[in-house]
Design an enzyme around this catalytic site. Structure first.
Site, PDB file in Angstrom:
ATOM      1  CB  ALA A 129      44.820  65.426   6.526  1.00 35.06           C
ATOM      2  CG  ASP A 239      44.259  54.891  21.634  1.00 38.38           C
ATOM      3  OD1 ASP A 239      45.139  56.052  21.573  1.00 38.38           O
ATOM      4  OD2 ASP A 239      43.313  54.904  21.841  1.00 38.38           O
ATOM      5  NE  ARG A 242      49.659  57.883  18.596  1.00 41.11           N
ATOM      6  CZ  ARG A 242      48.662  58.578  18.624  1.00 41.11           C
ATOM      7  NH1 ARG A 242      47.981  58.895  19.486  1.00 41.11           N
ATOM      8  NH2 ARG A 242      48.579  59.424  17.376  1.00 41.11           N
ATOM      9  CD  GLN A 278      83.501  62.632  38.282  1.00 42.33           C
ATOM     10  OE1 GLN A 278      84.248  63.661  38.107  1.00 42.33           O
ATOM     11  NE2 GLN A 278      83.568  62.020  39.446  1.00 42.33           N
ATOM     12  N   GLY A 339      82.915  61.071  18.916  1.00 43.17           N
ATOM     13  CA  GLY A 339      83.630  62.313  18.523  1.00 43.17           C
ATOM     14  C   GLY A 339      83.747  62.177  16.841  1.00 43.17           C
ATOM     15  CD  GLU A 363      52.602  54.192  14.586  1.00 42.00           C
ATOM     16  OE1 GLU A 363      51.859  53.960  15.519  1.00 42.00           O
ATOM     17  OE2 GLU A 363      53.440  53.327  13.798  1.00 42.00           O
TER      18      GLU A 363
HETATM   19  N1  COS Z   1      39.721  56.381  21.056  1.00 47.51           N
HETATM   20  C1  COS Z   1      38.454  56.483  20.867  1.00 47.51           C
HETATM   21  N2  COS Z   1      37.760  57.805  20.520  1.00 47.51           N
HETATM   22  C2  COS Z   1      38.664  58.614  20.140  1.00 47.51           C
HETATM   23  C3  COS Z   1      40.093  58.716  20.463  1.00 47.51           C
HETATM   24  C4  COS Z   1      40.733  57.374  20.906  1.00 47.51           C
HETATM   25  N3  COS Z   1      41.836  57.433  21.131  1.00 47.51           N
HETATM   26  N4  COS Z   1      40.630  59.867  20.047  1.00 47.51           N
HETATM   27  C5  COS Z   1      39.432  60.588  19.770  1.00 47.51           C
HETATM   28  N5  COS Z   1      38.293  59.835  19.688  1.00 47.51           N
HETATM   29  C6  COS Z   1      36.975  60.435  19.488  1.00 47.51           C
HETATM   30  C7  COS Z   1      36.452  61.580  20.342  1.00 47.51           C
HETATM   31  O1  COS Z   1      36.115  61.056  21.554  1.00 47.51           O
HETATM   32  C8  COS Z   1      35.482  62.225  19.501  1.00 47.51           C
HETATM   33  O2  COS Z   1      34.234  61.521  19.374  1.00 47.51           O
HETATM   34  P1  COS Z   1      32.846  62.576  19.287  1.00 47.51           P
HETATM   35  O3  COS Z   1      32.767  62.738  18.044  1.00 47.51           O
HETATM   36  O4  COS Z   1      31.822  61.223  20.034  1.00 47.51           O
HETATM   37  O5  COS Z   1      33.006  63.763  20.455  1.00 47.51           O
HETATM   38  C9  COS Z   1      36.138  62.034  17.972  1.00 47.51           C
HETATM   39  O6  COS Z   1      37.061  60.904  18.017  1.00 47.51           O
HETATM   40  C10 COS Z   1      36.741  63.072  17.478  1.00 47.51           C
HETATM   41  O7  COS Z   1      37.773  63.563  18.517  1.00 47.51           O
HETATM   42  P2  COS Z   1      38.461  64.894  18.699  1.00 47.51           P
HETATM   43  O8  COS Z   1      37.506  66.024  18.734  1.00 47.51           O
HETATM   44  O9  COS Z   1      39.562  64.922  19.836  1.00 47.51           O
HETATM   45  O10 COS Z   1      39.126  65.138  17.473  1.00 47.51           O
HETATM   46  P3  COS Z   1      40.341  65.951  16.830  1.00 47.51           P
HETATM   47  O11 COS Z   1      40.152  66.391  15.517  1.00 47.51           O
HETATM   48  O12 COS Z   1      40.536  67.414  17.846  1.00 47.51           O
HETATM   49  O13 COS Z   1      41.867  65.221  16.818  1.00 47.51           O
HETATM   50  C11 COS Z   1      43.695  64.384  17.817  1.00 47.51           C
HETATM   51  C12 COS Z   1      42.285  64.597  18.024  1.00 47.51           C
HETATM   52  C13 COS Z   1      44.739  65.462  17.719  1.00 47.51           C
HETATM   53  C14 COS Z   1      44.139  63.606  19.135  1.00 47.51           C
HETATM   54  C15 COS Z   1      43.860  63.380  16.387  1.00 47.51           C
HETATM   55  O14 COS Z   1      43.520  64.204  15.232  1.00 47.51           O
HETATM   56  C16 COS Z   1      45.218  62.672  16.188  1.00 47.51           C
HETATM   57  O15 COS Z   1      45.507  61.709  17.135  1.00 47.51           O
HETATM   58  N6  COS Z   1      46.221  63.318  15.217  1.00 47.51           N
HETATM   59  C17 COS Z   1      47.520  62.426  15.148  1.00 47.51           C
HETATM   60  C18 COS Z   1      47.118  61.596  13.898  1.00 47.51           C
HETATM   61  C19 COS Z   1      48.521  61.045  13.892  1.00 47.51           C
HETATM   62  O16 COS Z   1      48.812  60.422  14.718  1.00 47.51           O
HETATM   63  N7  COS Z   1      48.789  60.839  13.050  1.00 47.51           N
HETATM   64  C20 COS Z   1      50.138  60.114  12.393  1.00 47.51           C
HETATM   65  C21 COS Z   1      49.819  59.422  11.007  1.00 47.51           C
HETATM   66  S1  COS Z   1      49.090  57.891  11.122  1.00 47.51           S
HETATM   67  S2  COS Z   1      50.679  56.727  11.059  1.00 47.51           S
END
Ligand code: COS
Length: 387
Positions: A129, A239, A242, A278, A339, A363
């Site tokens: 994951a 959020d 990043r 240049q 180089g 991240e």
């Molecule tokens: N803020 C608030 N809510 C959020 C959100 C955010 N930034 N991003 C997603 N959600 C919510 C969605 O609205 C959704 O809510 P509902 O269940 O009410 O619909 C829920 O979370 C699930 O979201 P989503 O369906 O988009 O999830 P996915 O499984 O498709 O995943 C991504 C979305 C790919 C964006 C997410 O898994 C991700 O960020 N992956 C990368 C993880 C990462 O950064 N890993 C690095 C290691 S950590 S150092």
């Protein structure tokens, strides 16, 4: 340039420039070679109150925001992105408590974090994951006044060194992402051990390890927010953090640019400094322009978050993707401009190029960032049409 920084931010910048020059530069090669954890530098960060920059004053911090942290991370990363990571890896690990912790949790943990007495780590990623953060397998099962954790987290920054770990685990697998919850696990809890230590390409002055949970019993009061909120806690944490990766990438790029400007003025070929050619000048101009654009975007993202805005996912992802791509381009060009010397460990640019690579990966990979940006654009367009 001062970029409209406040007096406090200018002071943070100056303090971090001093620490970078006096403390980090002399030891960065050692930590890159040995992959030991830089406790001596962490001590200096703590004594300089850097761990408290974005923690509220009532918990012993400076009460600053993401912008203040950005300034510190940029300056320290110019010298060594791996060593600087001990600081903002702690920022990442503590965000779940800062954003979603209750008053007791904040009072219990934040003062020690602000004082730099205890480092933090954020445990989300697992072997199966990474980008699919909702696919985690670690479980947390309620048992009376406790939760029992089982599973393994992978590639955890500050892993094994951090005393406070915020960990995402499944409390209800059937619900997918909505079945995840966030917990605080303290180092020393029976059933919790640091696992394999990674041997990495770059950021070698930072610890990256597994966190292993085997029937690890923690008090139920260590649940952050509510059961089922873990995925949201993780997404909101990312959020916020990043722009920190973006600032790290920006610092790496500027550090490489500074080396280039020094080297190309000293290195003579065809009886002239190579900075007078240049072909070299055009490369340097492009590198500096990209860095300046990256700086504008990361400062803009940090200020937008600090304004209290809710819609931060898109700008955070934009800053991360742009700055990390710039860092990779600029450091690759820096090696080119130095180089044969650039390829040797005698000069720091090959390390900067190795360090830059991770900023495009961790991240959230840059492919995931583009996905986040695109989804935000589509949602915004749909919302605008409804009005
Ligand atoms: N803020 C608030 N809510 C959020 C959100 C955010 N930034 N991003 C997603 N959600 C919510 C969605 O609205 C959704 O809510 P509902 O269940 O009410 O619909 C829920 O979370 C699930 O979201 P989503 O369906 O988009 O999830 P996915 O499984 O498709 O995943 C991504 C979305 C790919 C964006 C997410 O898994 C991700 O960020 N992956 C990368 C993880 C990462 O950064 N890993 C690095 C290691 S950590 S150092």
């Amino acid at each position: 340039m001062d970029y409209g920084l406040t007096e406090e931010q200018l002071m943070i910048r100056e303090l971090c420039q001093q620490i970078a020059k006096d403390v980090i530069v002399p030891v960065r090669e050692h930590y890159d070679e040995t992959e030991e954890f830089p406790w001596d530098v962490v001590k200096v960060f703590a004594e300089s109150d850097l761990f408290g920059i974005s923690i509220e004053e009532k918990y012993g911090g400076m009460g600053g925001g993401v912008m203040d942290t950005t300034i510190a991370v940029e300056e320290l990363s110019k010298a060594c992105a791996g060593i600087a990571l001990s600081l903002f890896g702690t920022g990442l690990g503590v965000y779940p408590i800062v954003l979603f912790g209750n008053e007791e949790q904040k009072q219990k943990y934040l003062p020690d974090v602000a004082a730099g007495k205890r480092l933090c780590a954020f445990g989300l990623t697992e072997a199966n994951a990474g980008s699919d953060a909702g696919g985690i397998q670690t479980t947390a099962v309620k048992d009376g006044d406790s939760y029992i954790l089982n599973g393994t987290k992978q590639w955890i920054t500050n892993g094994g060194e951090a005393e406070i770990n915020t960990v995402i685990a499944m409390t209800n697998k059937k619900k997918g992402a909505r079945g995840a919850s966030a917990f605080i696990v303290e180092k020393g809890t029976p059933g919790f051990e640091a696992g394999k230590k990674e041997n990495k390409m770059g950021i070698r002055g930072s610890a990256t390890r597994e966190l292993v949970f085997q029937d690890c019993r923690i008090p139920a009061e260590n649940l952050i927010a509510r059961e089922g909120m873990g995925f949201i806690v993780a997404m909101k944490t990312l959020d916020m953090s990043r722009p920190g990766v973006a600032a790290q990438a920006l610092g790496i790029a500027q550090g490489a640019m500074d080396e280039v400007l020094q080297y190309t003025r000293e290195r003579r070929q065809f009886k002239k400094p190579i900075s007078s050619f240049q072909g070299v000048q055009f490369m340097m101009a492009d590198m500096a322009t990209k860095i300046e654009a990256a700086r504008c975007l990361v400062y803009q993202s940090a200020r937008h978050i600090d304004s209290g805005a809710k819609d931060v996912s898109k700008i955070s992802a934009m800053a991360k993707v742009f700055c990390s791509d710039v860092a990779m381009d600029v450091t690759t060009d820096a090696v080119q401009l130095l180089g044969g010397y650039g390829y040797m460990k005698e000069y720091p640019v090959e390390k900067m190029m190795r360090d830059a690579k991770i900023t495009q990966i961790y991240e959230g990979t840059n492919q995931i960032q583009r996905e986040v940006i695109a989804m935000s654009l589509i949602k915004e367009a749909a919302a605008a049409k409804k009005k």
